[in-house]
Design an enzyme around this catalytic site. Structure first.
Site, PDB file in Angstrom:
ATOM      1  N   GLY A  40       0.815  -1.211   0.000  1.00  0.00           N
ATOM      2  CA  GLY A  40       0.000   0.000   0.000  1.00  0.00           C
ATOM      3  C   GLY A  40       0.843   1.252   0.000  1.00  0.00           C
ATOM      4  N   ALA A  41       1.879   1.291  -0.849  1.00  0.00           N
ATOM      5  CA  ALA A  41       2.870   2.375  -0.772  1.00  0.00           C
ATOM      6  C   ALA A  41       2.662   3.464  -1.810  1.00  0.00           C
ATOM      7  CB  ALA A  41       4.276   1.792  -0.915  1.00  0.00           C
ATOM      8  N   GLY A  85      -0.644   7.965   0.988  1.00  0.00           N
ATOM      9  CA  GLY A  85      -0.861   7.965   2.427  1.00  0.00           C
ATOM     10  C   GLY A  85       0.333   7.528   3.244  1.00  0.00           C
ATOM     11  N   GLY A  93       1.786   4.599   3.548  1.00  0.00           N
ATOM     12  CA  GLY A  93       2.761   3.774   2.854  1.00  0.00           C
ATOM     13  C   GLY A  93       3.724   4.601   2.029  1.00  0.00           C
ATOM     14  N   SER A 150      -4.174  -0.652  14.527  1.00  0.00           N
ATOM     15  CA  SER A 150      -4.999   0.547  14.621  1.00  0.00           C
ATOM     16  C   SER A 150      -5.526   0.694  16.044  1.00  0.00           C
ATOM     17  CB  SER A 150      -6.179   0.432  13.649  1.00  0.00           C
ATOM     18  OG  SER A 150      -7.168   1.414  13.891  1.00  0.00           O
ATOM     19  N   TYR A 169     -13.809  -4.175  10.479  1.00  0.00           N
ATOM     20  CA  TYR A 169     -12.517  -3.481  10.429  1.00  0.00           C
ATOM     21  C   TYR A 169     -11.738  -3.696  11.723  1.00  0.00           C
ATOM     22  CZ  TYR A 169      -9.089   0.293  10.074  1.00  0.00           C
ATOM     23  OH  TYR A 169      -7.920   1.019  10.040  1.00  0.00           O
TER      24      TYR A 169
END
Length: 312
Positions: free
Chosen positions: A21-22, A25, A27, A151, A176
């Site tokens: 996920g880079a 954001g 990442g 999280s 989530y």
């Protein structure tokens, strides 16, 4: 640790890092900081156009950066296996794996290409399978670390083995929270197994607090109550994506980071600020549930750490 920042990152030259996920954001900010510190960085994501844009933005700031982009869709076990095979063909070792990618509180239940509930499948099972596939390279790394992104949501999470895929009842936030609790439990269990089996991997976890990223509008969307409330609270309660990446970077690089550690911001409720040890809820420390989750994950993904370790 007080006031820790990117200026405190040790030189990373010669180290290879993979970040999921880079392309944006947290990442992206993590990749940028590691590239600036001299690491060889592999950015991964689902969208090739975004991947090339992320590369261009990093190279505009760091013309000599050793960065590449590779496609990796964590919602597809075939994509995960394909990426791991490509990586193994071109890299003998991996020093740093940052399991960062996530989707958040999708309004309607969706499934991955393998039929898993999207949040549990993407946020957790995809990362479990990726880490297992990369185990031979991780074991050959130098001062190897694996960092899982959890999280604040893990605090209200529970692993519901009777309905892991939320088929009976889908509640977006509950799904989530379960996925992020699973990520923290995975980090702690990986550290226990690494120590027991001599894998030489230091596994820890981090969370960004309340970081201003695309995660909320890409999940519940701009019509949700959480998004509207968050929009008004952001100026007071949140920090930037770059600041939100600091706990991850601390866990990934600091000599003070500990095996099985968990790091987050230091301000009220761990919402923002520089990284410090974060609170781990009791359910995340339940070793019986962690072992069961590990076994169920191997069954669901068809990927076994023990088999890969033996074959390696």
């Amino acid at each position: 640790m007080t006031g820790w920042s990117t200026a405190d990152i040790p030189r990373q030259r010669g180290r290879t890092a993979v970040i999921t996920g880079a392309t944006g954001g947290l990442g992206y900010e993590t990749a940028l900081a590691l590239a600036r510190a001299g690491a060889n960085v592999v950015l991964t994501g689902r969208n090739g156009a975004k991947g090339q844009d992320a590369l261009a933005r990093i190279r505009a700031q760091l013309p000599d950066a050793a960065v590449i982009y590779e496609t990796l869709d964590l919602a597809s076990l075939a994509s995960v296996a394909d990426f791991a095979a490509r990586f193994a063909a071109s890299h003998d070792a991996l020093d740093l794996l940052i399991n960062n990618a996530a989707v958040m509180a999708l309004p309607k239940r969706q499934v991955t290409s393998d039929g898993f509930e999207m949040q549990f499948g993407t946020n957790y099972l995809g990362h479990y399978a990726l880490t297992a596939h990369l185990l031979p390279q991780l074991c050959r790394g130098q001062n190897t670390r694996v960092v899982n992104l959890s999280s604040l949501a893990h605090r209200t999470g529970a692993i519901n083995f009777a309905d892991l895929q939320s088929q009976r009842a889908y509640v977006p936030w509950r799904a989530y929270c379960q996925s992020k609790l699973a990520m923290l439990m995975f980090a702690l269990e990986l550290q226990r197994r690494s120590a027991r089996n001599g894998w030489g991997i230091m596994s820890n976890a981090a969370h960004p607090g309340y970081a201003r990223t695309e995660l909320i509008p890409n999940g519940p969307g701009t019509d949700s109550l959480s998004w509207r409330l968050g929009r008004y609270l952001q100026p007071f309660m949140s920090h930037s994506a770059a600041a939100g990446a600091l706990p991850t970077l601390f866990a990934a690089t600091s000599p003070a980071a500990e095996p099985g550690g968990y790091y987050g911001p230091d301000w009220f409720y761990e919402l923002k600020g520089p990284p410090v040890p974060a609170r781990i809820m009791p359910q995340a420390r339940d070793t019986v549930v962690a072992e069961q989750l590990w076994d169920v994950s191997a069954m669901l993904t068809g990927v076994s750490f023990d088999q890969i370790a033996t074959a390696a």
